[in-house]
Design an enzyme around this catalytic site. Structure first.
Site, PDB file in Angstrom:
ATOM      1  N   THR A   1      -0.934   8.236   6.454  1.00  0.00           N
ATOM      2  CA  THR A   1      -0.043   8.417   7.605  1.00  0.00           C
ATOM      3  C   THR A   1       1.346   8.885   7.201  1.00  0.00           C
ATOM      4  O   THR A   1       1.984   9.672   7.899  1.00  0.00           O
ATOM      5  CB  THR A   1       0.074   7.066   8.339  1.00  0.00           C
TER       6      THR A   1
ATOM      7  N   THR B   1      -2.165   3.526   3.120  1.00  0.00           N
ATOM      8  CA  THR B   1      -1.893   2.125   2.747  1.00  0.00           C
ATOM      9  C   THR B   1      -3.147   1.334   2.372  1.00  0.00           C
ATOM     10  O   THR B   1      -3.058   0.367   1.641  1.00  0.00           O
ATOM     11  CB  THR B   1      -1.179   1.381   3.898  1.00  0.00           C
ATOM     12  N   ASP B   2      -4.320   1.760   2.877  1.00  0.00           N
ATOM     13  CA  ASP B   2      -5.523   0.933   2.687  1.00  0.00           C
ATOM     14  C   ASP B   2      -5.802   0.614   1.221  1.00  0.00           C
ATOM     15  O   ASP B   2      -6.115  -0.515   0.883  1.00  0.00           O
ATOM     16  CB  ASP B   2      -6.764   1.633   3.261  1.00  0.00           C
TER      17      ASP B   2
ATOM     18  N   LYS C   1      -2.288  -5.407   0.334  1.00  0.00           N
ATOM     19  CA  LYS C   1      -2.137  -5.231   1.785  1.00  0.00           C
ATOM     20  C   LYS C   1      -2.731  -6.478   2.441  1.00  0.00           C
ATOM     21  O   LYS C   1      -3.925  -6.724   2.338  1.00  0.00           O
ATOM     22  CB  LYS C   1      -2.876  -3.961   2.228  1.00  0.00           C
TER      23      LYS C   1
END
Ligand code: DGL
Length: 411
Positions: free
Chosen positions: A86, A161-162, A239
């Site tokens: 993103t 981010t995953d 995360k």
């Protein structure tokens, strides 16, 4: 409505007020004739036809401002290496569409203030969602960092981010010495949303890239308000939430610093080395296995088949059903390296407390202290590819890049 097209700049008068902005595509899951416009401040507003008193075309805005990046004497150079996710996108306010950021100008379009911080060199190695990343992508990123390190003072890697923490861990091990900071950064909410974290995360990452740090770190929101970012060590970060802006945490540890206006370090960190040493080989024959009650022995057997190493996420202090012990013993005798971590995430593995733990230890399973399972998985891949088999077992238990904390942190 027919005479208007997506991307037109319009003015809508309603009882609630006048809204000006870009007409966005009709929402996918709505049967109503609702129209959505993106206002100049970035907010989207939806209006139902009954509320519309006047809808007309207004003066169109440019597709994007033309920004020319000029080299500024006296500022450090920071390389931004895009990989996707993103964060690596910018919004075209004419159409509302989200595009990949491919050039220095694209990043500046999202965060124009970074020109005050540094001269930016921008490039893109690939543009993928991080769930699609594989170890070969980590190697590509590492090699690109090595090339860029010759031309810049700091590196920023925008990333989905995953799986950002896997990449951070892989780069942490691959770079034995770093003459500059390597800062991974992502965003939980895309830059077309008013609540986006992209802006603060990216500018904070650039600030960290200018420091004397010689480590791989992740810079992300430190709280749910939009005021500061945390600097997490690449081997300690995880995360911990699917959607919160402060989803990233240093687990069994603390961030090494924080960025608000300025960068502030509050823990020990490695300073820039004089040179760069990259060992970029990885052995992909490693499994990461989540043990669960009722797991059939054959499932474990299949997951170990043909592997050179495995990291198990055991229960509690580091356990699997005792019927698995003979299988693990046999595999270790045949040369496989098997480490134990815990699915508790917080706390430390201890194979000395219960009989299953003691049997596992006796069989040769390595207790991996408070190391995160994903980090242990990446570390084992790296050790198996770069060291002699007899060294791998003891190096798994040694703290090489901050992946094992001797200090205990209360949670
Ligand atoms: N699936 C996500 C990824 O990790 C996209 C959203 C994000 O950037 O976090 O790439």
């Amino acid at each position: 409505m027919q005479e208007f097209q997506e991307g037109d700049y319009v003015e809508v008068k309603t009882k609630k007020g006048v809204f000006r902005g870009v007409l966005l595509p009709k929402p996918k899951f709505s049967d109503d004739d609702i129209i959505v416009i993106k206002m100049d401040n970035g907010y989207n507003v939806g209006v139902v036809p009954e509320e519309i008193r006047l809808l007309r075309r207004a003066e169109k805005r440019e597709a994007r401002r033309e920004i020319k990046v000029k080299f500024r004497e006296g500022l450090p150079t920071v390389s931004i290496i895009g990989t996707g996710g993103t964060i690596a996108s910018y919004v075209d306010y004419r159409t509302g569409a989200v595009h990949p950021a491919l050039s220095a100008e694209d990043f500046l379009f999202t965060v124009p203030e970074i020109v005050e911080e540094a001269n930016i060199r921008a490039s893109v190695v690939f543009n993928i969602l991080s769930e699609d990343m594989k170890p070969e992508h980590w190697i590509t990123i590492a090699r690109k960092i090595k090339d860029e390190a010759e031309k810049s003072d700091g590196i920023v890697v925008p990333h989905g981010t995953d799986t950002m923490s896997y990449t951070a861990a892989a780069l942490s091990f691959m770079f034995e010495k770093l003459p500059l900071p390597v800062v991974l950064v992502g965003s939980q909410r895309s830059s077309d949303r008013p609540s986006s974290d992209a802006y603060l995360n990216l500018i904070s990452a650039v600030k960290v890239a200018k420091t004397d740090l010689g480590e791989v770190v992740v810079v992300m929101h430190a709280s749910s308000s939009d005021d500061r970012c945390a600097i997490h060590r690449g081997t300690r970060v995880r995360k911990m939430h699917t959607s919160r802006r402060d989803a990233f945490e240093s687990v069994n540890s603390m961030p090494i610093g924080e960025v608000s206006d300025k960068v502030r370090f509050f823990r020990e960190y490695r300073r820039r080395d004089d040179d760069l040493v990259l060992r970029d080989r990885l052995d992909e024959k490693v499994s990461l296995i989540y043990y669960y009650p009722g797991m059939p022995l054959e499932v474990m057997e299949r997951m170990l088949e043909g592997m050179h190493g495995a990291v198990i996420m055991g229960t509690g202090l580091g356990h699997v059903a005792s019927e698995f012990v003979p299988l693990l013993r046999e595999k270790i005798r045949d040369g496989m390296v098997i480490g134990m971590t815990t699915q508790c995430i917080y706390g430390r593995v201890n194979l000395n407390v219960y009989s299953t733990g003691r049997e596992l230890k006796h069989a040769g399973v390595i207790p991996l202290e408070d190391m995160l399972p994903e980090v242990a998985y990446v570390k084992l891949m790296w050790l198996l590819a770069n060291y002699e088999p007899e060294d791998v077992t003891h190096l798994m238990r040694e703290n090489l890049r901050g992946e094992i904390e001797k200090r205990r942190f209360l949670k």
